[in-house]
Design a protein around this motif. Structure first.
Motif, mmCIF file in Angstrom:
data_model
loop_
_atom_site.group_PDB
_atom_site.id
_atom_site.type_symbol
_atom_site.label_atom_id
_atom_site.label_comp_id
_atom_site.label_asym_id
_atom_site.label_seq_id
_atom_site.Cartn_x
_atom_site.Cartn_y
_atom_site.Cartn_z
ATOM 1 N N UNK A 1 45.073 26.923 26.513
ATOM 2 C CA UNK A 1 43.912 27.801 26.595
ATOM 3 C C UNK A 1 43.683 28.329 27.999
ATOM 4 N N UNK A 2 43.800 27.456 28.982
ATOM 5 C CA UNK A 2 43.645 27.892 30.372
ATOM 6 C C UNK A 2 44.689 28.952 30.709
ATOM 7 N N UNK B 1 45.673 36.612 30.069
ATOM 8 C CA UNK B 1 45.265 37.801 29.330
ATOM 9 C C UNK B 1 43.968 38.413 29.846
ATOM 10 N N UNK B 2 43.209 37.641 30.623
ATOM 11 C CA UNK B 2 41.971 38.195 31.179
ATOM 12 C C UNK B 2 41.942 37.974 32.682
ATOM 13 N N UNK B 3 42.886 38.593 33.389
ATOM 14 C CA UNK B 3 43.001 38.360 34.834
ATOM 15 C C UNK B 3 41.869 39.001 35.627
ATOM 16 N N UNK B 4 41.168 39.928 34.999
ATOM 17 C CA UNK B 4 40.078 40.596 35.709
ATOM 18 C C UNK B 4 38.865 39.694 35.864
ATOM 19 N N UNK B 5 38.694 38.793 34.918
ATOM 20 C CA UNK B 5 37.579 37.877 35.018
ATOM 21 C C UNK B 5 37.892 36.837 36.095
ATOM 22 N N UNK B 6 36.948 36.589 36.987
ATOM 23 C CA UNK B 6 37.193 35.655 38.099
ATOM 24 C C UNK B 6 37.138 34.204 37.646
ATOM 25 N N UNK B 7 38.175 33.764 36.990
ATOM 26 C CA UNK B 7 38.218 32.389 36.512
ATOM 27 C C UNK B 7 38.140 31.417 37.677
ATOM 28 N N UNK B 8 37.626 30.247 37.407
ATOM 29 C CA UNK B 8 37.660 29.194 38.408
ATOM 30 C C UNK B 8 39.118 28.850 38.714
ATOM 31 N N UNK C 1 46.283 30.879 28.627
ATOM 32 C CA UNK C 1 45.994 32.100 27.868
ATOM 33 C C UNK C 1 44.922 32.934 28.555
ATOM 34 N N UNK C 2 43.847 32.290 28.923
ATOM 35 C CA UNK C 2 42.736 33.010 29.536
ATOM 36 C C UNK C 2 43.144 33.661 30.849
#
Lengths: 198, 198
Positions: A169-170, A176-183, A172-173
């Motif tokens: 899941x980590x 596929x969603x590199x624009x969101x500033x994930x931790x 994947x996120x």
DNA sequence: ATAATATTTGGAACGCGTTCTATATTAATG
DNA sequence: CATTAATATAGAACGCGTTCCAAATATTAT
């Protein structure tokens, strides 16, 4: 059940040989030119047969992709094993493997998409990710590492499944969603491991 | 910068209107006949324009899919909110939302594939999952729930990201690898929550 | 050889996403 | 009015995965 007349069906060895031959060529093309280049017509040309012949040996394209999956997973496993050599403690080893797992899928996002996102909506069949024993082994390695951390009785299976799916899941996120500033990936992995190591 | 001669560009309102009109029709088709039916030619016929006109307003098909994503996510959010009404305690609410989240994506695997697996390898562009403010809100709801559990100082963002990606991972695994005997979804979710609730 | 069956082959076809080009059509300025 | 620029349209084209079909080929029993 006497044999009737006519050409006999191919032996299982022949079938397997043809399948692996196509898989081998698919692998070559994928590694050399990426996924886009792996098309049925192109594959047939490479293997030297008519495009339609492939459909006699495979259910469809996703069926061929399994050969690529296997290769990628083997690559990933050896990557994890390599980094694991220099790690000693049980929980340290589990952490190392987890971080290597994440790092691999982030460094090879094309591989990730190939393995975990290839049977999507656009394909009509929605064929499932069929896991063979060998494919499974690449994931079940985490079970052994968890067992080392928890020698006493402990629901290893559930911990393993939670860890694996969480790690995927980590990946994947972040893929596929590199624009969101994930931790930070490392921090998230550590946080996830909290639920396993306790 | 005096206006030169010729037809003026469309106003932003016009552009938005046309885009949402196409999005609306895409939604109708998807809901009525599933993803396979949502094709550019079909969509053009439904909206009453030439197939190529759509390309003047959208980068490609994935660009249109965002309208479907938004709708699905709204549906999911209201589903979670509905079940959340009857739950009181802070950690109970977080658990409820998490379980509802998983349940939704397992009950609607087609929606899951649409939202999280549509930009795959087969597409050349590999366009990323662009999250608007509104789209983001559907996920950030978990931040509020976590904050309720941890009123004191606590790295809410990291907990949120870990939880969200972990939940998505569980949904991904159970959806795409149904042959593997995964542990119970509820149990895995609880295990994952262990790392957040502590 | 002959008949029977399995497999391969070639070609056409379908709808798909997408690109391209040429030709309207529209609505502003001069 | 004519000019000019933005847009819309039609149609062809490409390669794709996939299905269908008829013809050819290979291999066996009789």
């Amino acid at each position: 059940m006497a044999r009737t007349a006519g050409r006999p069906p191919r032996s299982k060895a022949e079938i397997l040989e043809f399948r692996s031959k196509i898989g081998k060529h698919a692998l070559e093309i994928y590694r050399a030119e990426g996924f886009e280049a792996v098309s049925m017509r192109r594959l047939a040309k490479a293997v030297g047969c008519a495009p339609m012949t492939i459909y006699a040996h495979f259910d469809g394209k996703t069926d061929i992709l399994r050969y690529l999956w296997a290769d990628v997973l083997t690559d990933m496993s050896s990557d994890i094993a390599e980094k694991l050599k220099s790690v000693a403690g049980p929980s340290e080893r589990l952490q190392s493997a987890s971080h290597s797992f994440i790092a691999y899928w982030i460094d090879h996002s094309d591989h990730f998409r190939l393995v975990f996102m290839s049977n999507d909506v656009t394909r009509a069949d929605v064929s499932t990710f069929l896991m063979g024993e060998d494919t499974l082994a690449h994931f079940l390695m985490f079970s052994d590492l968890i067992r080392e951390v928890h020698p006493e009785e402990h629901d290893v299976k559930m911990s393993t499944d939670t860890l694996i799916s969480g790690l995927i899941g980590i990946a994947l996120c972040m893929n596929t969603m590199p624009d969101y500033p994930w931790a930070d990936a490392t921090s998230m992995t550590n946080q996830l491991l909290l639920s396993i190591i306790v």
